[in-house]
Design a protein around this motif. Sequence first.
Motif, mmCIF file in Angstrom:
data_model
loop_
_atom_site.group_PDB
_atom_site.id
_atom_site.type_symbol
_atom_site.label_atom_id
_atom_site.label_comp_id
_atom_site.label_asym_id
_atom_site.label_seq_id
_atom_site.Cartn_x
_atom_site.Cartn_y
_atom_site.Cartn_z
ATOM 1 N N PHE A 1 4.196 2.880 -1.664
ATOM 2 C CA PHE A 1 5.230 3.624 -0.934
ATOM 3 C C PHE A 1 6.536 2.855 -0.738
ATOM 4 O O PHE A 1 7.508 3.397 -0.230
ATOM 5 C CB PHE A 1 4.675 4.084 0.419
ATOM 6 N N ASP A 2 6.544 1.602 -1.132
ATOM 7 C CA ASP A 2 7.808 0.852 -1.123
ATOM 8 C C ASP A 2 7.836 -0.019 -2.369
ATOM 9 O O ASP A 2 7.928 -1.247 -2.298
ATOM 10 C CB ASP A 2 7.893 -0.013 0.153
ATOM 11 N N ASN B 1 6.997 6.782 10.098
ATOM 12 C CA ASN B 1 5.648 7.288 10.339
ATOM 13 C C ASN B 1 4.560 6.627 9.507
ATOM 14 O O ASN B 1 3.515 6.225 10.019
ATOM 15 C CB ASN B 1 5.630 8.797 10.124
ATOM 16 N N ARG B 2 4.788 6.508 8.214
ATOM 17 C CA ARG B 2 3.726 5.907 7.393
ATOM 18 C C ARG B 2 3.477 4.462 7.796
ATOM 19 O O ARG B 2 2.352 3.997 7.853
ATOM 20 C CB ARG B 2 4.063 5.976 5.891
ATOM 21 N N PHE C 1 7.950 7.770 2.073
ATOM 22 C CA PHE C 1 8.599 6.543 1.609
ATOM 23 C C PHE C 1 9.560 6.022 2.679
ATOM 24 O O PHE C 1 10.621 6.611 2.900
ATOM 25 C CB PHE C 1 9.325 6.804 0.288
ATOM 26 N N PRO C 2 9.182 4.922 3.318
ATOM 27 C CA PRO C 2 9.957 4.476 4.474
ATOM 28 C C PRO C 2 11.393 4.087 4.165
ATOM 29 O O PRO C 2 12.222 4.074 5.065
ATOM 30 C CB PRO C 2 9.162 3.269 4.990
ATOM 31 N N SER C 3 11.715 3.788 2.904
ATOM 32 C CA SER C 3 13.099 3.397 2.627
ATOM 33 C C SER C 3 14.001 4.614 2.438
ATOM 34 O O SER C 3 15.219 4.491 2.374
ATOM 35 C CB SER C 3 13.152 2.536 1.365
ATOM 36 N N MET C 4 13.407 5.800 2.360
ATOM 37 C CA MET C 4 14.186 6.952 1.900
ATOM 38 C C MET C 4 14.947 7.724 2.967
ATOM 39 O O MET C 4 15.806 8.535 2.649
ATOM 40 C CB MET C 4 13.283 7.915 1.136
ATOM 41 N N GLU C 5 14.648 7.521 4.231
ATOM 42 C CA GLU C 5 15.320 8.268 5.297
ATOM 43 C C GLU C 5 15.237 9.769 5.050
ATOM 44 O O GLU C 5 16.250 10.471 5.062
ATOM 45 C CB GLU C 5 16.773 7.804 5.444
ATOM 46 N N TYR D 1 12.511 -1.228 1.603
ATOM 47 C CA TYR D 1 12.244 -1.203 3.050
ATOM 48 C C TYR D 1 11.941 -2.613 3.569
ATOM 49 O O TYR D 1 12.488 -3.050 4.577
ATOM 50 C CB TYR D 1 11.075 -0.263 3.318
ATOM 51 N N VAL D 2 11.093 -3.318 2.839
ATOM 52 C CA VAL D 2 10.735 -4.677 3.254
ATOM 53 C C VAL D 2 11.982 -5.556 3.336
ATOM 54 O O VAL D 2 12.206 -6.273 4.315
ATOM 55 C CB VAL D 2 9.693 -5.277 2.288
#
Length: 477
Positions: free
Chosen positions: A408-409, A341-342, A229-233, A414-415
């Motif tokens: 995943f977002d 990464n994703r 999940f790209p927003s999760m760090e 993230y967006v």
Amino acid sequence: MNTPVIVWLRHDLRLRDNPALFYAAQQGPVIPVFIDDTSVADEWSPGAASRCWLHHSLDSLNQQLSGGLKLFRGEPLDVLSKLIEQTGARAVFWNRCYTPQAVRRDSLIKRALKNAAIEVHSYNGSLLWEPWEVSKGDGTPYKVFTPFFRNGCLNAPLPDAPLPSPQLRLFSAQDSTDQISLQQLRLLPDHPWYERISEHWEISEDAAWKRLQQFTAERLQHYQKGRDFPSMEATSTLSPYLQWGQISPRQIWYYSQQQANKPGLEDALDTFLKELGWREFSYYQLYHNPGMTRENLNQRFNHFPWRNDADRCRDWQQGRTGFPVIDAGMRELWQTGYMHNRVRMLVGSFLVKNQLQHWLHGARWFWDTLVDADLASNSASWQWVAGCGTDAAPYFRIFNPVTQGQKFDPDGTYVRRYLPELKKLPSRYIHTPWEAPEAVLKAAGIVMGTTYPNPILDLKETRSQALQAFAHLKEHS
DNA sequence: GGTCAATTGAC
DNA sequence: TCAATTGAC
């Protein structure tokens, strides 16, 4: 012993677990040297973001060495030979590099120095396993990750434990006339773009350690699920530190295992260590396939009908494709020198399989803009996503940026972070702004085609075109 | 040469 | 479900 020894630093800009520095220090007073190498100026010389990182790395290392780091620009053999002449040094120490150009360069230099009766000592400072030490029973290299890692690496002898900081005695000599200052190296681009990148990262050996400690203490427990999940760090973000060697894979390997030695963390730890395994696998592939920085590993792809279309590449580079998760990723890259990464997989799949651009266009852009640009990982990963690599994603696996974004977002965190123009758009439409009713767009302050682009292509149509092209490739080879 | 397995999907 | 490829052993 008061005869000095030279340590030629390259992708190992740290004091701890630095074998070349450690063993050199036992031999005599040390002359630490970094050379901006003009002998391998090819398309894969460090890109702009990487040079920016290098600038700060050298600055920080020089402070750790109390100003004793000597900088040069030129052909390494010339620089080293002159320095040997001037200082009476009797040996040169370095940690190995593994890219094809560097391997060739280093073996020539090693021979030349030995012929001049100078000792050369080289060490492994940046891989867990040497690429030539891992092979299948029949002696040929692995082509598939899982057996490479499980059978090849994990059954081989364990990597050496990390070394401590050396007891350093620096050789005090007059500055040589060829020496130049960090400013004279001109590693920072003229474009002020680098300032944002510099602000975004703390670039030093200590910062790398802080990050590793913080990762194992706070992030590892959520790594298994959170990493997607790209927003999760939830990821370690250690890659740029690994690239210039502010931290070594051995330090990460041993420290994370030691810290995660608690019930409940086993799976997360295994997944994390496997990512170091992928880094090893990339270096392994590059070592055994030096041409893979340019050429398809699977030669069948040589006949693929790539489109050569600079305009399409520009839409992608600037994050103006009209697909929010793609655009957010490309803007993250531009603003921070990094991309989750994703999202890297999604933008890669989009460029190669929806836009039908050659993977090299993507590889070159990443090379210039990523602070963690790594020739092995970059080449291997682009070939993987394009489907022409070793153990690659099957050609029919084409990521859908809408469904991937929704998965995943889901709330668009993230967006929104990287596309402020979509900030007020309800989550329901955050990955499909073109589907939002006029009133919703208006309320969110969005004018499609003006404040945010309409989608530049049809996902369904381009997907079937790609599948067709691949099917054709299969029949005719 | 047979058997087993395969990072990260989409319709 | 797709639908059959490729590598490891």
